[in-house]
Design an enzyme around this catalytic site. Structure first.
Site, mmCIF file in Angstrom:
data_model
loop_
_atom_site.group_PDB
_atom_site.id
_atom_site.type_symbol
_atom_site.label_atom_id
_atom_site.label_comp_id
_atom_site.label_asym_id
_atom_site.label_seq_id
_atom_site.Cartn_x
_atom_site.Cartn_y
_atom_site.Cartn_z
ATOM 1 C CG HIS A 118 -1.525 1.467 1.449
ATOM 2 N ND1 HIS A 118 -2.561 1.528 0.586
ATOM 3 C CD2 HIS A 118 -1.835 2.209 2.288
ATOM 4 C CE1 HIS A 118 -3.405 2.556 0.202
ATOM 5 N NE2 HIS A 118 -2.941 3.048 2.441
ATOM 6 C CG HIS A 173 -0.306 9.816 0.306
ATOM 7 N ND1 HIS A 173 -0.568 9.466 1.776
ATOM 8 C CD2 HIS A 173 -1.281 9.022 -0.414
ATOM 9 C CE1 HIS A 173 -1.593 9.010 2.103
ATOM 10 N NE2 HIS A 173 -2.534 8.938 1.293
#
Length: 281
Positions: A118, A173
């Site tokens: 992840h 991100h």
């Protein structure tokens, strides 16, 4: 086994490192495959084959075991003594589980759990850490089979204008203080490390926040980077494909970006009609 330690400049103390006494069944095994208190390479190969069930064991396998014990003072020149043999049995080269895959790997891919990463590019927390290819390499070396990359247009417009090429797509991100890493660097790292520890397929999941022109550029980058390693969907799709048939293949998993879906929904005539009705009601 005695081992000296320096306590201070002038004093050296010697400590005796005691090894647990091998149990009787280990002693019996050692006697069965050794001569005059020494287990030769041939004796070790017979032990690996007949006792450990490693029917394909070769001289190279025995040599690896020998070399792993050479740094110890207990290792005789001609082979293993009882203590060295016992250390091998308790060591990393004699794991309780076989590293070989013994499950049926011919069922459809969806029948299996996959070791999944992840935000595979982050070196630390998801708010302010750096993005790098190092975590991707480490994950693949640890056996991870699914790598997640968040794709965004480059924030540094000057870099795009000056260097052009593939610098206008980066991995980061979104909505955080994390740094970015170029997509091409990530793809090259995946190509290099994808199958170092396992031949089973690697899935790259793209969290896509790109415009259509950048999506087209990413498609070209992926195709050029992976070449024949890239799985290209056929008519039957993935339903009948298994981990076995997809060995050394890289699969791409993605979906339309949320920004695109929101735009489509806002332009939908049904939504406009519903909004008008709500306002009128």
């Amino acid at each position: 086994m005695e081992q000296p330690f320096r306590v201070c400049i002038f004093c050296i103390r010697t400590f005796i490192h005691r090894v647990l006494e091998p149990p009787d069944d280990v002693k019996k095994l050692f006697q069965d495959y050794s001569q005059n208190g020494t287990m030769s390479m041939d004796g070790l190969l017979k032990f690996l084959s007949k006792v450990q069930g490693q029917n394909n064991a070769k001289e190279d396998d025995a040599e690896v075991i020998f070399n792993s014990l050479k740094h110890l003072n207990i290792f005789p020149r001609k082979g293993l003594n009882l203590e060295a043999f016992y250390r091998y049995l308790l060591g990393d080269l004699n794991t309780p589980l076989s590293p070989r895959v013994h499950q049926d790997m011919t069922a459809p891919l969806a029948h299996y759990f996959m070791y999944t990463g992840h935000n595979s590019y982050l070196t630390g927390n998801q708010f302010s850490s750096k993005s790098s290819v190092r975590p991707i390499k480490k994950a693949l070396q640890n056996g991870v089979r699914v790598i997640e990359l968040d794709l965004w247009p480059a924030r540094n417009i000057k870099s795009v204008v000056l260097h052009g090429g593939n610098n206008d797509v980066e991995v980061r991100h979104g909505g955080t203080l994390t740094t970015s890493v170029k997509l091409l660097k990530c793809l090259r790292a995946i190509k290099e490390f994808a199958f170092q520890v396992s031949e089973y397929p690697v899935v790259i999941t793209f969290e896509d926040h790109l415009t259509a022109d950048l999506q087209e550029k990413v498609a070209k980058m992926v195709t050029k980077t992976f070449g024949g390693m890239l799985y290209r969907p056929e008519i039957d799709g993935l339903e009948k494909l298994s981990p076995e048939s997809l060995k050394k293949k890289i699969l791409i998993s993605t979906k339309p970006p949320r920004e695109y879906l929101e735009t489509q929904n806002s332009n939908s005539p049904h939504k406009s009609e519903k909004t008008s009705e709500e306002q009128g009601g």
